[in-house]
Write an enzyme that holds these catalytic residues in place. Structure first.
Site, PDB file in Angstrom:
ATOM      1  N   LYS A  93       0.812  -1.226   0.000  1.00 40.21           N
ATOM      2  CA  LYS A  93       0.000   0.000   0.000  1.00 40.21           C
ATOM      3  C   LYS A  93       0.845   1.276   0.000  1.00 40.21           C
ATOM      4  O   LYS A  93       0.449   2.298  -0.544  1.00 40.21           O
ATOM      5  CB  LYS A  93      -0.940   0.005   1.213  1.00 40.21           C
ATOM      6  CG  LYS A  93      -2.024  -1.064   1.166  1.00 40.21           C
ATOM      7  CD  LYS A  93      -3.040  -0.768   0.077  1.00 40.21           C
ATOM      8  CE  LYS A  93      -4.210  -1.747   0.123  1.00 40.21           C
ATOM      9  NZ  LYS A  93      -5.115  -1.554  -1.042  1.00 40.21           N
ATOM     10  N   GLU A 115      -9.924   6.244   2.663  1.00 40.39           N
ATOM     11  CA  GLU A 115     -10.756   5.180   3.221  1.00 40.39           C
ATOM     12  C   GLU A 115      -9.837   4.033   3.612  1.00 40.39           C
ATOM     13  O   GLU A 115      -8.736   3.901   3.068  1.00 40.39           O
ATOM     14  CB  GLU A 115     -11.771   4.708   2.179  1.00 40.39           C
ATOM     15  CG  GLU A 115     -11.259   3.642   1.180  1.00 40.39           C
ATOM     16  CD  GLU A 115     -10.145   4.130   0.263  1.00 40.39           C
ATOM     17  OE1 GLU A 115      -9.989   5.349   0.119  1.00 40.39           O
ATOM     18  OE2 GLU A 115      -9.427   3.269  -0.291  1.00 40.39           O
ATOM     19  N   SER A 382       1.837  -9.851  -0.939  1.00 38.02           N
ATOM     20  CA  SER A 382       1.466  -8.430  -0.898  1.00 38.02           C
ATOM     21  C   SER A 382       1.545  -7.808   0.486  1.00 38.02           C
ATOM     22  O   SER A 382       1.655  -6.591   0.604  1.00 38.02           O
ATOM     23  CB  SER A 382       0.062  -8.258  -1.469  1.00 38.02           C
ATOM     24  OG  SER A 382      -0.851  -9.103  -0.789  1.00 38.02           O
TER      25      SER A 382
END
Lengths: 399, 270
Positions: A93, A115, A382
């Site tokens: 991220k 969000e 990830s």
């Protein structure tokens, strides 16, 4: 940053998918963002600054790690892990939030909203804001606040305000609604750092491009470490940013099979999974046309996944385009199989993956068996699983 | 001429601006929806916007979003909204405009949705989250059934885009009085400049909404615009006991803000 010839077109369409299905109030801000992004991509200073931050702050390049004991267990292709779990804050991220924070600074916007579902994007956004001295407000559903309390505290430690969303299903989609609502009243001084390849154009393009560093590194590492391209790449898909990031630089390599793994949840029945590409239909959600999970009347369907980061009824429009063009194959993995893979990767390789990532690990184990031992399969690792150990313990006790 | 065109033309001939209240269908019940529409006509409304409850209404503030979630929890579907309008159509000469998310239209199918809305007795469509770059299909479908089709112009919309949006509209143009969300405000919005920009590119009537809650707001916006839209204030009023009576009372009061147009203004707008 490498320019790309791939879609979307000028109106933000990946084939028929994508677009800008948002109230008119937001159009000027989306135009401003698209224009600034175009300028930034042509600006060598932006590329230098981003590359420097990715190297010295995020810790890139992340390694491509061979997984010999996982390979042995699967019995087939050699398995390699692209280690996004080792990036700063523990997931991919951060690649997106650092890039978008730089864009916000260029636009003179000092307030950031975002969000978050599992909290990983919220933490990565709060981190980037702390690094650049930007005001940060995170919207998070009340149900997710309960499930991911550790990340709520992390965001607060990083100086962010966490706004708890009590509306609707009190999860990621409702947090996204609230962030969009905030933005409609604050577009003048606020940038919305959307966390995945979803939403109105230009977000799916920008987030894909910022995450494509994963695939570019991976491609170079494959050539160096295995002497060629892998036979297959596997990644989990919620909104789809880690998958888009690793897939995009391989999209023109016809020999590389790309496999996206959605959350199969408890069953393929309505409301018991979060797999719009497998079980949904084209529709509009959160500003773009893509595959969505809706009832027959167009109302967003309830979704379920053991993984809060995949617990979302929509998916990025480029995945819809790749699905329909056949470039990427999409499948789903159940909660139970993901939990088993979560444990397996820990036991076999000493790596605890995020529950999201565990879906891709499970599929990789299945797929490796179908390939020859001289072939290679890369799975995008990830995120790390520390955030999930409590939830995993609870689920395994019930299992 | 569609009913919406006729209504605006008649109001202009009478030298009066137009009041367009908004209700969320099925809030608090479908029975109230059927009863309140004729009551709004008595109270002085000329056109009513009927909102289709949607699970993720990103353009709406807390009051309308809450009303939508309540209606959905009670099981209200788009089919129920169409049935309610079909039932009330013979009892009113109001213009009835559907305010509906494109999510619902895409799921049902644009051609089928427009046909069913027209058959039920709707006179127009407002789709607040439509992609303007892809609005042509829906606009043509609406035109084929002689429905009004209103797109939104925002305070942030650049000048060159305003003409493009206005050219896609039929019946009227929906001008957002403010950035942000539907919701109640105390001060009257300043819209005269934006209305003048729109007048330069379109002959269509201009309806102004978002944040209009009091008769003096109606008075101020209709000095330049053709119509005032009132949403959240009405929906909130209808959350209490006697929703129909409360709606009638509020809209009657707001209608006091409808002042006769000055003659020069009137003549330039016919």
């Amino acid at each position: 940053m490498k320019t790309t010839q791939s879609p979307p077109d000028a109106s933000g369409r990946f084939g028929s998918f994508g677009g800008r299905y948002v109230p008119e109030t937001l159009i000027a801000a989306l135009d401003e963002l698209a224009a600034e992004y175009t300028r930034a991509r042509r600006d060598p200073a932006f590329e230098r600054e981003l590359d420097g931050l990715l190297h010295h702050y995020v810790g890139r390049p992340t390694p491509l790690t061979e997984a010999p004991r996982l390979t042995e267990q699967a019995g087939g292709a050699r398995i390699f892990l692209k280690r996004e779990d080792l990036a700063h804050t523990g997931a991919h991220k951060i690649n997106n939030t650092i890039g978008q924070a730089l864009l916000a600074v260029r636009m003179g916007k000092r307030r950031i909203i975002a969000e978050t579902g599992a909290g990983q994007h919220g933490v990565a956004t709060a981190t980037a804001c702390a690094r650049f001295g930007l005001t940060c407000e995170i919207y998070m559903g009340a149900e997710d606040v309960r499930r991911q309390n550790l990340n709520v505290f992390r965001m607060k430690l990083l100086g962010a305000t966490v706004n708890v969303v009590e509306a609707g299903s009190r999860t990621l989609k409702d947090a996204t609604n609230e962030a969009l609502r905030d933005w409609m009243g604050s577009v003048g001084d606020t940038h919305y750092i959307l966390g995945s390849v979803v939403g109105p154009h230009p977000f799916p393009m920008i987030v894909r491009d910022l995450q494509a560093v994963i695939g570019r590194e991976c491609r170079a590492q494959c050539l160096e470490q295995i002497g060629g391209l892998p036979a297959m790449i596997v990644a989990c898909v919620g909104g789809g940013s880690n998958a888009a990031g690793i897939f995009a630089p391989f999209a023109d390599d016809a020999s590389v099979r790309l496999v996206g793994v959605e959350a199969g949840g408890m069953s393929p029945r309505f409301g018991e999974h979060a797999a719009p590409l497998c079980h949904g239909a084209p529709g509009v959600l959160h500003g773009s046309l893509s595959y969505v999970l809706q009832d027959e009347h167009g109302q967003t369907a309830p979704v379920h996944s053991c993984s809060a980061g995949l617990d979302y009824p929509g998916v990025g429009p480029e995945h819809a385009y790749w699905r329909d063009s056949g470039r990427v194959e999409y499948t789903s993995v159940s909660d139970a199989d993901a939990l088993a893979a979560f444990a397996t990767l820990g036991e076999r390789e000493g790596i605890l993956p995020a529950l999201e990532t565990a879906h891709a690990i499970a599929e990789t184990l299945t797929r490796a068996r179908t390939l020859a031992s001289d072939e290679t399969i890369v799975v995008n690792c990830s995120g790390r699983g520390d955030k999930d150990v409590q939830e995993a313990a609870r689920l395994m006790a019930h299992g | 001429m569609s009913r919406i065109d006729d209504i605006f033309a008649a109001r202009r001939r009478a030298g009066l601006p137009t009041l367009m209240p908004y209700i969320t269908a099925g809030h608090p019940t479908l029975e109230v929806t059927r009863a309140v529409i004729p009551a709004l006509e008595t109270a002085g409304a000329s056109i009513v916007e009927v909102g289709f409850p949607f699970s993720d209404p990103i353009a709406d503030g807390a009051v309308i979003a809450g009303a939508m979630h309540e209606a959905l929890a009670a099981g209200v579907t788009p089919r129920d909204v169409l049935a309610a309008v079909r039932a009330v159509r013979p009892a009113t000469t109001l213009g009835l405009v559907a305010m509906v998310s494109d999510s619902i239209i895409e799921r049902v199918g644009p051609a089928r949705f427009v046909a069913e809305a027209a058959d039920a007795g709707f006179d127009g469509l407002i789709v607040p989250d439509l992609d303007v770059d892809a609005a042509g299909t829906l606009r043509d479908l609406a035109a084929n059934r002689d429905l009004a089709f209103a797109l939104l112009v925002a305070p942030t919309t650049p000048a060159d885009r305003i003409g493009h949006i206005a050219a896609l509209c039929r019946g009227f143009v929906y001008l957002l009085a403010r950035a942000g969300l539907t919701g109640e405000r105390t001060e009257a919005p300043e819209v005269a400049d934006r209305v003048a920009m729109l007048r330069a590119v379109t002959d269509l009537p201009i309806a102004v909404g978002f944040g209009i809650t009091r008769p003096d707001h109606v008075r101020v916006v209709t000095r330049s615009a053709d119509a005032a839209i009132v949403g959240s204030a009405l929906v909130r009023t209808m959350s209490g006991p006697d929703p129909v009576g409360a709606a009638r009372a509020l809209v009657s009061e707001l209608a006091r803000g409808l002042e006769p147009l000055p003659d020069d203004n009137f003549s330039t707008r016919t």
